[in-house]
Design an enzyme around this catalytic site. Structure first.
Site, mmCIF file in Angstrom:
data_model
loop_
_atom_site.group_PDB
_atom_site.id
_atom_site.type_symbol
_atom_site.label_atom_id
_atom_site.label_comp_id
_atom_site.label_asym_id
_atom_site.label_seq_id
_atom_site.Cartn_x
_atom_site.Cartn_y
_atom_site.Cartn_z
ATOM 1 N N ASP A 98 39.941 -9.375 113.839
ATOM 2 C CA ASP A 98 38.666 -8.729 113.573
ATOM 3 C C ASP A 98 38.375 -8.863 112.078
ATOM 4 O OD1 ASP A 98 36.564 -6.736 114.870
ATOM 5 O OD2 ASP A 98 37.230 -5.763 113.034
ATOM 6 N N TYR A 201 31.259 -3.314 106.217
ATOM 7 C CA TYR A 201 30.020 -3.884 106.742
ATOM 8 C C TYR A 201 28.902 -3.830 105.700
ATOM 9 C CZ TYR A 201 32.277 -3.695 111.306
ATOM 10 O OH TYR A 201 33.153 -3.874 112.358
ATOM 11 N N HIS A 258 38.238 -8.048 123.276
ATOM 12 C CA HIS A 258 38.305 -8.239 121.823
ATOM 13 C C HIS A 258 39.607 -7.707 121.240
ATOM 14 C CE1 HIS A 258 36.788 -8.386 117.675
ATOM 15 N NE2 HIS A 258 37.227 -7.143 117.521
#
Length: 283
Positions: A98, A201, A258
């Protein structure tokens, strides 16, 4: 080693295995911690490697700068360099999942002299993602990336109704109910940690050109993708090979979500060991 320091910050670390052995560094993503690697670490330790998994910047209480500029990729890569230096190892086998995969790709592109091998998990090469966004559903699949850059609203949504929305989204992405609840509780019970995790982010607009300029990776590389990953589509996964000029393997886990380190730790450890042994056949 229980921790390492950089620029006045102190990062918590899990460090197991013999000092002096070849070192595998495991980088977690959002909203995980070093604990997400427990199932992967065991086979690596059994094979005789030293295994180091840090709680990355923002996820460890004494390394939470408040500026989003502090979460740019060059800073995240420098954290890993400092970790390797503290461990006393010149070159490492680097594994990232990730967001940890994003850091690992940039590390490999900019500091190849510090690597033996790279294993990227879920996260494709950043230029493959950019290309896929123009030619596939990748932009839609990565909707959360844009949402997490909005001020205060993501924090409110994650904490709302005791974290039930966060739990539901994590379960929908493939996490077990127990892990979804544990990850959500960690976020809602630590507001400063949640804000710091989201700064990864929120720093992305500052790094857009950096990711697009990321060079080809020359070190031996394995990329692991899973078919039930709701965040990363096949197009981005398959394009990744274009930006690796060294030996490259593309591994696909059918029916896995994921959350590869938690859901398929033995398979992932096997791929990591295959990559390591491709250059160290006697280990």
């Amino acid at each position: 080693m229980e921790a390492f320091s950089r620029n006045g910050m102190r990062f918590d670390v899990s460090d197991e295995g013999p000092v002096g052995a070849e070192t595998v560094v495991l980088l977690h993503g959002f909203p995980q911690s070093a604990q997400s690697w427990i199932g992967v670490s065991r086979p690596l330790l059994a094979a005789g490697y030293r295994v180091i998994a840090p709680d990355q910047r923002g996820y460890t209480p004494r390394a939470r700068p408040r500026s989003r500029r502090a979460y740019r990729l060059n800073e995240l890569v420098a954290d890993v360099v400092a970790l390797a230096d503290a461990a006393g190892t010149e070159r490492i086998h680097l594994v990232g999942h990730d967001w940890g995969g994003g850091v690992a790709w940039m590390f490999a592109a900019t500091r190849p002299e510090r690597l033996h091998t790279l294993t990227a998990v879920s996260a494709p090469h950043p230029r493959a993602v950019a290309k896929a966004m123009l030619t596939s559903r990748q932009s839609w699949q990565a909707w959360h990336v844009g949402f997490f850059q909005v001020p205060w609203l993501p924090e409110a949504a994650i904490r709302s109704r005791g974290g039930r929305l966060a739990v539901a989204l994590l379960e929908r992405s493939g996490l077990s109910a127990d892990l979804a609840r544990a990850y959500a509780d960690r976020l809602i019970n630590d507001p400063e940690g949640l804000a710091a995790a989201l700064r990864w982010y929120r720093a992305m607009p500052l790094d857009t050109s950096v990711g697009l300029r990321a060079g080809a990776v020359t070190v031996p590389t394995t990329y692991v993708w899973s078919t039930n990953d709701i965040a990363i589509g096949r197009r981005a996964a398959e394009l990744t090979s274009r930006w690796v000029t060294g030996p490259f393997d593309f591994k696909v886990l059918e029916g896995v979500s994921h959350w590869i380190p938690e859901q398929a730790p033995d398979a992932l450890a096997t791929y990591i060991l295959e990559r390591i042994r491709s250059i160290s056949p006697t280990t």
